[in-house]
Design a protein around this motif. Structure first.
Motif, PDB file in Angstrom:
ATOM      1  N   LEU A 115       0.812  -1.208   0.000  1.00  0.00           N
ATOM      2  CA  LEU A 115       0.000   0.000   0.000  1.00  0.00           C
ATOM      3  C   LEU A 115       0.850   1.264   0.000  1.00  0.00           C
ATOM      4  N   TRP A 116       1.801   1.355   0.936  1.00  0.00           N
ATOM      5  CA  TRP A 116       2.626   2.555   1.016  1.00  0.00           C
ATOM      6  C   TRP A 116       3.535   2.689  -0.212  1.00  0.00           C
ATOM      7  N   GLY A 117       3.976   1.580  -0.718  1.00  0.00           N
ATOM      8  CA  GLY A 117       4.764   1.642  -1.947  1.00  0.00           C
ATOM      9  C   GLY A 117       3.977   2.231  -3.099  1.00  0.00           C
ATOM     10  N   GLN A 118       2.687   1.868  -3.194  1.00  0.00           N
ATOM     11  CA  GLN A 118       1.827   2.417  -4.233  1.00  0.00           C
ATOM     12  C   GLN A 118       1.554   3.898  -4.005  1.00  0.00           C
ATOM     13  N   ILE A 119       1.353   4.288  -2.744  1.00  0.00           N
ATOM     14  CA  ILE A 119       1.102   5.704  -2.444  1.00  0.00           C
ATOM     15  C   ILE A 119       2.293   6.562  -2.862  1.00  0.00           C
ATOM     16  N   PHE A 120       3.502   6.137  -2.459  1.00  0.00           N
ATOM     17  CA  PHE A 120       4.701   6.890  -2.837  1.00  0.00           C
ATOM     18  C   PHE A 120       4.912   6.853  -4.354  1.00  0.00           C
ATOM     19  N   GLY A 121       4.562   5.744  -4.982  1.00  0.00           N
ATOM     20  CA  GLY A 121       4.709   5.643  -6.424  1.00  0.00           C
ATOM     21  C   GLY A 121       3.833   6.638  -7.168  1.00  0.00           C
ATOM     22  N   TYR A 122       2.573   6.795  -6.723  1.00  0.00           N
ATOM     23  CA  TYR A 122       1.693   7.747  -7.391  1.00  0.00           C
ATOM     24  C   TYR A 122       2.054   9.190  -7.062  1.00  0.00           C
ATOM     25  N   LEU A 123       2.563   9.448  -5.843  1.00  0.00           N
ATOM     26  CA  LEU A 123       3.077  10.787  -5.540  1.00  0.00           C
ATOM     27  C   LEU A 123       4.264  11.115  -6.439  1.00  0.00           C
ATOM     28  N   CYS A 124       5.116  10.125  -6.647  1.00  0.00           N
ATOM     29  CA  CYS A 124       6.263  10.297  -7.542  1.00  0.00           C
ATOM     30  C   CYS A 124       5.801  10.621  -8.952  1.00  0.00           C
ATOM     31  N   ALA A 125       4.789   9.895  -9.443  1.00  0.00           N
ATOM     32  CA  ALA A 125       4.283  10.137 -10.791  1.00  0.00           C
ATOM     33  C   ALA A 125       3.709  11.545 -10.920  1.00  0.00           C
TER      34      ALA A 125
END
Length: 368
Positions: free
Chosen positions: A252-262
């Motif tokens: 979950l947190w990996g996905q959150i940071f991934g979309y913030l990065c995008a």
């Protein structure tokens, strides 16, 4: 969709073809790494050559840096490909170097402000070479700015002094001799000796640099593959030891940071696009910088799409079917879903970089 994935898997693993999905992913990943290793070098060299970083938007670099930080966090937590994590760390270090160079030339400021109207008005002051009468459309302005009798002498003296100072600056020391006539050139030496770079020369240089970097990426993949094959010949393959425990997981947190990065990656290009639009120029911006970024993002996306599920790897090792009905498609779909944020960031940034290339074309005649 599942049947399409299954058909692609059967084609890639058929004995009659030498196409290897894992090899394609490795080649694209290696080219992407090679491009991103050198991506900042052209811009750093351009800034050093001009002794200025005014062509770059500081907000562009800072937002890009924040995106790389979230990229590291998301890549580590999500457990994506090792090449993606290595690239994220390198991006961050390179961003810091470029940002430090911008602060060195521009000072500790976050503003991308252009010259003010007062500074631009200096160039509009009257000199002895200026016409006595304004253009027909500016008669009202000429009446409004007409000097009075009280200050009639002051502009003339100021203009004469500035004209004398500009002529004196062009006088060579040899003219101090009475035997040498004083001949003042009508064109500054710096302007007459400046030779513009031809478009063909720029195209040839950029293309050669890009081909060499891509060749270095392919060579790196080839050497790493041979090294891995030598390791497996002595220690045995490691695919069977992975089993099906290496399936794609969702964090979950990996996905959150991934979309913030995008989101930060997509937003980082906007300040640079606006700065180029306000300046009506791309002077000070290295085209090779964005060219490497485009190729790096393109091969990065291709390396993600070229994924081979674990069951297909086991099928290669045991020469027997290891994928259940529809398993190949389900695992591939889950893998793409997990990496969607990185795909959005890279593919979206690629489109925005193409817009910057469009600005290079539109403002190609505006560079000084």
């Amino acid at each position: 969709m599942t049947s399409l994935f299954s058909a692609f898997a059967m084609y890639s693993q058929s004995p009659g073809t030498s196409f290897d999905v894992e090899a394609l992913s490795g080649i694209c990943g290696s080219i992407s790494i090679a491009c991103w290793i050198v991506v900042f070098s052209p811009q750093i060299i351009e800034n050093f050559r001009r002794h200025s970083a005014d062509g770059l938007s500081l907000i562009f670099i800072i937002v890009w840096l924040l995106g790389d930080v979230f990229n590291i966090l998301g890549a580590v937590l999500q457990g994506v490909l090792p090449t993606m994590t290595i690239l994220a760390v390198y991006y961050t270090l390179a961003d810091i170097v470029l940002l430090a160079q911008c602060f060195y030339y521009r000072g500790l400021t976050l503003s991308d402000a252009q010259p003010t109207s007062d500074e631009e008005a200096i160039t509009d002051e009257a000199t002895e070479d200026s016409p006595l009468l304004s253009q027909a459309g500016d008669t009202s302005t000429a009446r409004a700015s007409r000097p009075t009798a009280a200050d009639a002498d002051r502009p003339r003296r100021s203009s004469s002094f500035s004209s004398f100072h500009s002529h004196l600056a062009q006088v060579d020391a040899t003219h101090l001799s009475p035997a040498t006539p004083l001949i003042v050139s009508s064109k500054p030496p710096a302007m007459s000796s400046k030779k513009p770079t031809s478009a063909f020369r720029t195209f040839f240089f950029n293309t050669t640099a890009l081909v060499l970097v891509c060749a270095a990426g392919v060579l790196g993949w080839f050497l790493s593959t041979r090294s891995a094959q030598n390791h497996y010949s002595h220690h045995g393959p490691s695919t069977s030891s992975m089993g099906r425990s290496a399936a794609v997981r969702f964090d979950l947190w990996g996905q959150i940071f991934g979309y913030l990065c995008a989101a930060l990656y997509l937003g980082s290009r906007i300040p640079q696009l606006l700065l180029n639009y306000r300046r009506k120029s791309t002077e000070g911006v290295s085209m090779l910088f964005f060219l490497f970024a485009c190729v790096g993002n393109l091969t990065y996306v291709m390396s993600i799409f070229a994924y081979e599920p674990v069951c297909a790897k086991l099928e290669q090792e045991y020469a027997a079917s290891q994928c259940d009905d529809g398993e190949w498609g389900r695992e591939y779909s889950r893998y793409i879903l997990v990496n969607t944020s990185w795909l959005i960031g890279s593919a979206g940034t690629l489109l925005l970089d193409l817009m910057i290339f469009l600005q290079f074309w539109i403002y190609r005649n505006n560079s000084k």
